[in-house]
Design a protein around this motif. Sequence first.
Motif, mmCIF file in Angstrom:
data_model
loop_
_atom_site.group_PDB
_atom_site.id
_atom_site.type_symbol
_atom_site.label_atom_id
_atom_site.label_comp_id
_atom_site.label_asym_id
_atom_site.label_seq_id
_atom_site.Cartn_x
_atom_site.Cartn_y
_atom_site.Cartn_z
ATOM 1 N N PRO A 185 57.800 17.868 42.429
ATOM 2 C CA PRO A 185 58.907 18.654 41.862
ATOM 3 C C PRO A 185 59.387 18.158 40.506
ATOM 4 O O PRO A 185 59.780 18.963 39.658
ATOM 5 N N GLN A 186 59.347 16.854 40.281
ATOM 6 C CA GLN A 186 59.777 16.337 38.977
ATOM 7 C C GLN A 186 58.737 16.620 37.898
ATOM 8 O O GLN A 186 59.093 16.895 36.748
ATOM 9 N N VAL A 187 57.476 16.569 38.258
ATOM 10 C CA VAL A 187 56.425 16.916 37.296
ATOM 11 C C VAL A 187 56.580 18.369 36.864
ATOM 12 O O VAL A 187 56.403 18.706 35.685
ATOM 13 N N ARG A 188 56.943 19.237 37.806
ATOM 14 C CA ARG A 188 57.097 20.657 37.472
ATOM 15 C C ARG A 188 58.265 20.897 36.518
ATOM 16 O O ARG A 188 58.324 21.926 35.854
ATOM 17 N N GLN A 189 59.179 19.936 36.420
ATOM 18 C CA GLN A 189 60.310 20.080 35.507
ATOM 19 C C GLN A 189 60.034 19.503 34.116
ATOM 20 O O GLN A 189 60.888 19.585 33.239
ATOM 21 N N LEU A 190 58.863 18.933 33.924
ATOM 22 C CA LEU A 190 58.539 18.349 32.621
ATOM 23 C C LEU A 190 58.646 19.389 31.510
ATOM 24 O O LEU A 190 58.125 20.499 31.631
ATOM 25 N N GLN A 191 59.280 19.003 30.433
ATOM 26 C CA GLN A 191 59.348 19.831 29.237
ATOM 27 C C GLN A 191 58.339 19.291 28.228
ATOM 28 O O GLN A 191 58.535 18.220 27.655
ATOM 29 N N THR A 192 57.250 20.007 28.034
ATOM 30 C CA THR A 192 56.216 19.549 27.109
ATOM 31 C C THR A 192 55.450 20.739 26.552
ATOM 32 O O THR A 192 55.279 21.754 27.241
ATOM 33 N N SER A 193 54.999 20.588 25.337
ATOM 34 C CA SER A 193 54.195 21.636 24.704
ATOM 35 C C SER A 193 52.702 21.392 24.895
ATOM 36 O O SER A 193 51.880 22.208 24.474
#
Length: 431
Positions: free
Chosen positions: A208-216
Amino acid sequence: MANYHFIGIKGSGMSALAQMLHDLGHNVQGEDIETHLFTQTALDARHISIYPFGEGPLVLPDLTVIVSNAFTDDHPAVARCRQAGYAIERYHHFLGQWMREYTSIAITGSHGKTTTTGMMAHTLGAVKQVSSLIGDGTGKGSAGAELFIFESCEYKRHFLAYRPEIAVITNIDFDHPDYFADIQDVRSAFEEMASQVGRQLIVCGDDPQVRQLQTSKKLLKYGFMEHNDLRASEPEVAEGGVAFEVHWRDSKLGRFVIPAFGRHNVLNALAVIGTALLLDLDLERIRESIATFAGVKRRFTEKQWKGNVLIDDYAHHPSEITATLEAVRSKYPEKRVVGVFQPHTFSRVEKLMDDFAVSLRAADDVFLCPIFGSAREVFGSVSIEQLKAQIPNAQLISECNVADLSGYENSVLVFMGAGDIQKYQVLLEQL
């Protein structure tokens, strides 16, 4: 050929780096405590000289001194080298510069880094020459290697010294509470790390935390869930491990087998398969190689003892304890499971007390060792008795009463911790 002197050469990362540089033809020596640690076995096998702190000969020309992050600048061994006029480099800064000659693959995450790095190095190494650095103290240098596979640690944001071409993120969890403020702080560190990746991220889309990553950055997501690019399905305990089907988007890649147990190891295998797909490696050779991975040090290391199974495991966080005990249950469903746990750092116990209690309740019986403190923190007010109070029928154990473990038959005794938990197993085996 270069000359290197290591301060803290027995550290897991330092030992692996020393081995790798030695394999590549460089002169390597180091200093550390005189107590024998398992990480020095490979150094001894390579005849790398190890001296007590302050006694290493500083006579090699153009010597580069590499210092473990465990030691401060005012450590006497570090000060001696500086006073002698030698260049001083921290482990992570040296590694960050050194890897630029390679196509580098970083394996990071809160849990599972070491096993995934070891599995990656073994599996890809059967197809291409690789140099590798694994967090269990294993390093390998290959002169013709184009790939460098390494474990990348998030503690104190050390992984920001690296700019890998590819990075695997196994998961993101709140750990190292002596440094990170909360889960948002941890995630922000991973986001900053992700911004430095040159080519692509391979991430566990189930987390779940990986899914919240903000990255381009471009993502290759793996896991059991349907939304992932690379998926595992139908896992089942097979002879000596786990078998599972693998799907790549709309295609079936067939059945893979790993000689390991637990869903977390299936996820680790998917990270390796995903990297192989990204590098366009021969998938049949990858399938064959991953099936022969023998594991890494201190991760589910088993031995027989008086009709019982003893397991030594590095699990020191509630999520890791849960994964380890789940793997034990899947491999030994008919046996009694005994958890022997040594907490690592007072700050981790204080911040994650409730989670530790929940994870340890998955064992049939629990024995708690005294908290293993760390030089990086002051002793806290938390006590092992507070953890014991949250676990029904938990018992305290010390070096004086290890014999309390000797009455088990046909059981699995799982020794878990990141400190010196091994000494309790050694004492038990001597009874």
